[in-house]
Design a protein around this motif. Sequence first.
Motif, PDB file in Angstrom:
ATOM      1  N   GLU B  10       0.851  -1.199   0.000  1.00  0.00           N
ATOM      2  CA  GLU B  10       0.000   0.000   0.000  1.00  0.00           C
ATOM      3  C   GLU B  10       0.880   1.240   0.000  1.00  0.00           C
ATOM      4  O   GLU B  10       1.983   1.226   0.546  1.00  0.00           O
ATOM      5  N   PRO B  11       0.364   2.337  -0.606  1.00  0.00           N
ATOM      6  CA  PRO B  11       1.224   3.516  -0.770  1.00  0.00           C
ATOM      7  C   PRO B  11       1.838   4.018   0.535  1.00  0.00           C
ATOM      8  O   PRO B  11       3.047   4.276   0.601  1.00  0.00           O
ATOM      9  N   HIS B  12       1.042   4.124   1.629  1.00  0.00           N
ATOM     10  CA  HIS B  12       1.608   4.708   2.846  1.00  0.00           C
ATOM     11  C   HIS B  12       2.686   3.808   3.415  1.00  0.00           C
ATOM     12  O   HIS B  12       3.638   4.260   4.016  1.00  0.00           O
ATOM     13  N   ARG B  13       2.541   2.484   3.217  1.00  0.00           N
ATOM     14  CA  ARG B  13       3.560   1.570   3.736  1.00  0.00           C
ATOM     15  C   ARG B  13       4.850   1.707   2.957  1.00  0.00           C
ATOM     16  O   ARG B  13       5.939   1.611   3.521  1.00  0.00           O
ATOM     17  N   LEU B  14       4.732   1.930   1.629  1.00  0.00           N
ATOM     18  CA  LEU B  14       5.937   2.131   0.827  1.00  0.00           C
ATOM     19  C   LEU B  14       6.677   3.371   1.304  1.00  0.00           C
ATOM     20  O   LEU B  14       7.901   3.360   1.434  1.00  0.00           O
ATOM     21  N   VAL B  15       5.894   4.433   1.626  1.00  0.00           N
ATOM     22  CA  VAL B  15       6.528   5.663   2.116  1.00  0.00           C
ATOM     23  C   VAL B  15       7.217   5.391   3.452  1.00  0.00           C
ATOM     24  O   VAL B  15       8.379   5.764   3.658  1.00  0.00           O
ATOM     25  N   LEU B  16       6.517   4.705   4.376  1.00  0.00           N
ATOM     26  CA  LEU B  16       7.114   4.399   5.683  1.00  0.00           C
ATOM     27  C   LEU B  16       8.368   3.551   5.519  1.00  0.00           C
ATOM     28  O   LEU B  16       9.377   3.765   6.198  1.00  0.00           O
ATOM     29  N   LEU B  17       8.285   2.569   4.600  1.00  0.00           N
ATOM     30  CA  LEU B  17       9.428   1.703   4.340  1.00  0.00           C
ATOM     31  C   LEU B  17      10.608   2.527   3.850  1.00  0.00           C
ATOM     32  O   LEU B  17      11.747   2.345   4.298  1.00  0.00           O
ATOM     33  N   ALA B  18      10.316   3.474   2.934  1.00  0.00           N
ATOM     34  CA  ALA B  18      11.384   4.325   2.391  1.00  0.00           C
ATOM     35  C   ALA B  18      12.008   5.150   3.515  1.00  0.00           C
ATOM     36  O   ALA B  18      13.232   5.284   3.606  1.00  0.00           O
ATOM     37  N   ILE B  19      11.141   5.699   4.407  1.00  0.00           N
ATOM     38  CA  ILE B  19      11.674   6.487   5.527  1.00  0.00           C
ATOM     39  C   ILE B  19      12.546   5.604   6.417  1.00  0.00           C
ATOM     40  O   ILE B  19      13.640   5.986   6.838  1.00  0.00           O
ATOM     41  N   GLY B  20      12.062   4.376   6.686  1.00  0.00           N
ATOM     42  CA  GLY B  20      12.823   3.458   7.522  1.00  0.00           C
ATOM     43  C   GLY B  20      14.182   3.149   6.918  1.00  0.00           C
ATOM     44  O   GLY B  20      15.211   3.207   7.603  1.00  0.00           O
ATOM     45  N   ILE B  21      14.194   2.843   5.608  1.00  0.00           N
ATOM     46  CA  ILE B  21      15.466   2.557   4.933  1.00  0.00           C
ATOM     47  C   ILE B  21      16.361   3.792   4.968  1.00  0.00           C
ATOM     48  O   ILE B  21      17.574   3.700   5.197  1.00  0.00           O
ATOM     49  N   ILE B  23      16.453   6.087   7.291  1.00  0.00           N
ATOM     50  CA  ILE B  23      17.050   6.203   8.630  1.00  0.00           C
ATOM     51  C   ILE B  23      18.222   5.241   8.765  1.00  0.00           C
ATOM     52  O   ILE B  23      19.287   5.594   9.286  1.00  0.00           O
ATOM     53  N   ILE B  24      18.044   4.002   8.259  1.00  0.00           N
ATOM     54  CA  ILE B  24      19.119   3.004   8.369  1.00  0.00           C
ATOM     55  C   ILE B  24      20.352   3.463   7.587  1.00  0.00           C
ATOM     56  O   ILE B  24      21.483   3.389   8.079  1.00  0.00           O
ATOM     57  N   VAL B  25      20.106   3.982   6.335  1.00  0.00           N
ATOM     58  CA  VAL B  25      21.234   4.448   5.517  1.00  0.00           C
ATOM     59  C   VAL B  25      21.931   5.615   6.213  1.00  0.00           C
ATOM     60  O   VAL B  25      23.158   5.671   6.320  1.00  0.00           O
ATOM     61  N   PHE B  26      21.121   6.552   6.753  1.00  0.00           N
ATOM     62  CA  PHE B  26      21.679   7.696   7.479  1.00  0.00           C
ATOM     63  C   PHE B  26      22.552   7.216   8.632  1.00  0.00           C
ATOM     64  O   PHE B  26      23.673   7.699   8.828  1.00  0.00           O
ATOM     65  N   ALA B  28      23.984   4.289   8.944  1.00  0.00           N
ATOM     66  CA  ALA B  28      25.154   3.571   8.456  1.00  0.00           C
ATOM     67  C   ALA B  28      26.228   4.530   7.977  1.00  0.00           C
ATOM     68  O   ALA B  28      27.421   4.289   8.139  1.00  0.00           O
ATOM     69  N   VAL B  29      25.793   5.676   7.369  1.00  0.00           N
ATOM     70  CA  VAL B  29      26.773   6.607   6.803  1.00  0.00           C
ATOM     71  C   VAL B  29      27.320   7.539   7.875  1.00  0.00           C
ATOM     72  O   VAL B  29      28.527   7.765   7.976  1.00  0.00           O
ATOM     73  N   ASN B  30      26.428   8.076   8.718  1.00  0.00           N
ATOM     74  CA  ASN B  30      26.836   9.149   9.620  1.00  0.00           C
ATOM     75  C   ASN B  30      27.299   8.694  10.995  1.00  0.00           C
ATOM     76  O   ASN B  30      27.843   9.482  11.752  1.00  0.00           O
ATOM     77  N   MET B  31      27.034   7.436  11.349  1.00  0.00           N
ATOM     78  CA  MET B  31      27.509   6.981  12.647  1.00  0.00           C
ATOM     79  C   MET B  31      28.829   6.244  12.447  1.00  0.00           C
ATOM     80  O   MET B  31      29.201   5.908  11.337  1.00  0.00           O
ATOM     81  N   ARG B  32      29.510   5.987  13.553  1.00  0.00           N
ATOM     82  CA  ARG B  32      30.828   5.350  13.435  1.00  0.00           C
ATOM     83  C   ARG B  32      30.700   3.836  13.529  1.00  0.00           C
ATOM     84  O   ARG B  32      30.244   3.307  14.538  1.00  0.00           O
ATOM     85  N   TRP B  33      31.089   3.162  12.467  1.00  0.00           N
ATOM     86  CA  TRP B  33      31.025   1.700  12.472  1.00  0.00           C
ATOM     87  C   TRP B  33      32.394   1.090  12.199  1.00  0.00           C
ATOM     88  O   TRP B  33      32.489  -0.095  11.907  1.00  0.00           O
ATOM     89  N   ASP B  34      33.466   1.903  12.263  1.00  0.00           N
ATOM     90  CA  ASP B  34      34.785   1.373  11.910  1.00  0.00           C
ATOM     91  C   ASP B  34      35.269   0.296  12.886  1.00  0.00           C
ATOM     92  O   ASP B  34      36.173  -0.466  12.582  1.00  0.00           O
ATOM     93  N   TRP B  35      34.656   0.218  14.068  1.00  0.00           N
ATOM     94  CA  TRP B  35      35.054  -0.790  15.043  1.00  0.00           C
ATOM     95  C   TRP B  35      34.531  -2.176  14.678  1.00  0.00           C
ATOM     96  O   TRP B  35      34.997  -3.187  15.197  1.00  0.00           O
ATOM     97  N   LEU B  36      33.545  -2.201  13.784  1.00  0.00           N
ATOM     98  CA  LEU B  36      32.826  -3.451  13.536  1.00  0.00           C
ATOM     99  C   LEU B  36      33.725  -4.596  13.066  1.00  0.00           C
ATOM    100  O   LEU B  36      33.658  -5.694  13.634  1.00  0.00           O
ATOM    101  N   PRO B  37      34.597  -4.385  12.050  1.00  0.00           N
ATOM    102  CA  PRO B  37      35.432  -5.516  11.590  1.00  0.00           C
ATOM    103  C   PRO B  37      36.307  -6.094  12.695  1.00  0.00           C
ATOM    104  O   PRO B  37      36.500  -7.312  12.773  1.00  0.00           O
ATOM    105  N   ARG B  38      36.816  -5.215  13.588  1.00  0.00           N
ATOM    106  CA  ARG B  38      37.703  -5.691  14.638  1.00  0.00           C
ATOM    107  C   ARG B  38      37.000  -6.649  15.593  1.00  0.00           C
ATOM    108  O   ARG B  38      37.616  -7.529  16.174  1.00  0.00           O
ATOM    109  N   TYR B  39      35.680  -6.422  15.803  1.00  0.00           N
ATOM    110  CA  TYR B  39      34.975  -7.216  16.804  1.00  0.00           C
ATOM    111  C   TYR B  39      34.071  -8.283  16.194  1.00  0.00           C
ATOM    112  O   TYR B  39      33.411  -9.010  16.930  1.00  0.00           O
ATOM    113  N   SER B  40      34.042  -8.356  14.841  1.00  0.00           N
ATOM    114  CA  SER B  40      33.022  -9.227  14.240  1.00  0.00           C
ATOM    115  C   SER B  40      33.200 -10.679  14.677  1.00  0.00           C
ATOM    116  O   SER B  40      32.221 -11.364  14.974  1.00  0.00           O
TER     117      SER B  40
END
Lengths: 243, 260
Positions: B10-21, B23-26, B28-40
Amino acid sequence: MLEWIAGLASWELLALEPPGWGGVLLGGLAISLQVAVGGYLLGFLIGVGGATGKLYGGPILRDLLDVYTTLVRAVPELVLILLLYYAGTDALNQLMLLIGAERVDISGLAAGIFVIGVVQGAYQTEVLRGAFKAVPHGQIEAARAYGMTSFQVLRRITLPGMLPHAVPGLANLWLIATKDTALLAVVGVAELTLVTRQAGGTTKSYFLFFCAAGLLYLMVTLISNVGIRRVERYARRGMPAVR
Amino acid sequence: MGPETRSWREPHRLVLLAIGIGIIVFAAVNMRWDWLPRYSGRLVEGVGTTLWLLFLTSVLGFLLAVPLGLAQAAGPVWLSAPARMFCTVIRGTPLLLQLWLLYYGLGSLFAYWPEIRQSWAWPYLRSAWPYGVLALTLSFAGYEGEVMRGAFAGVPKGELEAGRAYGMSPLTVFRRIWLPRAIHRALPTLAGETVLQLKATPLVATITVVDVYAIISRVRQDTYLTYEPLLLLALIYMILTGILVLAFRWLEAKVPVKGG
């Protein structure tokens, strides 16, 4: 060998006055109960709003509420408490900076109430929504046909009708709220479990103090059960007895 | 949920999904994840510990819950009273307190006992793992024991009498009819209890058992990051919960419900 029996039986450690730690434990219990009551009431407000939103809200609101209740129920309370504790205090301080006020030190008590309230809100939303849906639709239609306003329908039909379905779930959530307050020990709120560990660490009588705290928690549960049974009997009056 | 479940397209769900994605992309890009490989590597080990702890304590707890439920449903008073008291105490006190009572309380008592200190069991009793397993097992047994009590009591008397009429011994009736029927009745609650058990496992990190929660705490101490590790941890638990729920749905579909 004899030493640990003596450690078990040094009851004077539980005295209320300062050499003993009884007063400290009771103070911790008071904090625990305040957090539980405050968090439970906040959770109830969120629950009423959430259930109303899920039943009458638009499609977007309903989906957002589904996300909220699913997330809270899928993530351990301990992790939620850490996240909400830091995020909540951070957000409030950002807000204070934004309106030009100074940074505030949020008391552990207020933060604890907020955290427990958000967690409880998700569960209470589901309980209240389920209870509301258990009221037969024909009864509400009949009340409308008698010319009752929607507020009168709520007060006379819906609320009394949903009460017996809501009470068991809400009672269970109250017992969970009293036990979830123990998790706040991890973020340093001086509630019963944390002060018990401090008392045990200082005196090395861990066993004695943890048993004493366990008894206090158990008493809260047992006293609550007496009250719950009364409320249940009131809510189910006029209905056939179960079992 | 229920009958009004609708498509995600449904259209509103597609919009919510896009917003959710978004937020996740934001994040992933703007937060610090460089520690991840060291601890994986350690994170994967931590998830393994969490799952092993969940499996072990759920199975042991369930095995303990069966006699607890049976004692309460049909046992003589000298068995049913202690079983009921055990369930009340476990369900009436916080798990964190039980865990700390066992680890700090019992642990400190054992330390005073020279015979135990010199015995072969001491290296185990000094580590945290047995206390974590014990506390989680007892907790699961306490909650599930209450469920099993209801399940044993709810098996229709006629079925048991029919078994007796066929000449089965009480033990055979229990093995062939009473126990399978009770487990069948308890199965729907088992999924919920197991999810609750998964959500209880991170508590063992407070007594130095190294599960996934403990690894994330380590990351937070090392990197001074507040949110990134916790958000990842929440995501990990959400995925685990989702897998558990799906697994139990599959299991319940396998078990025939006819006559249940």
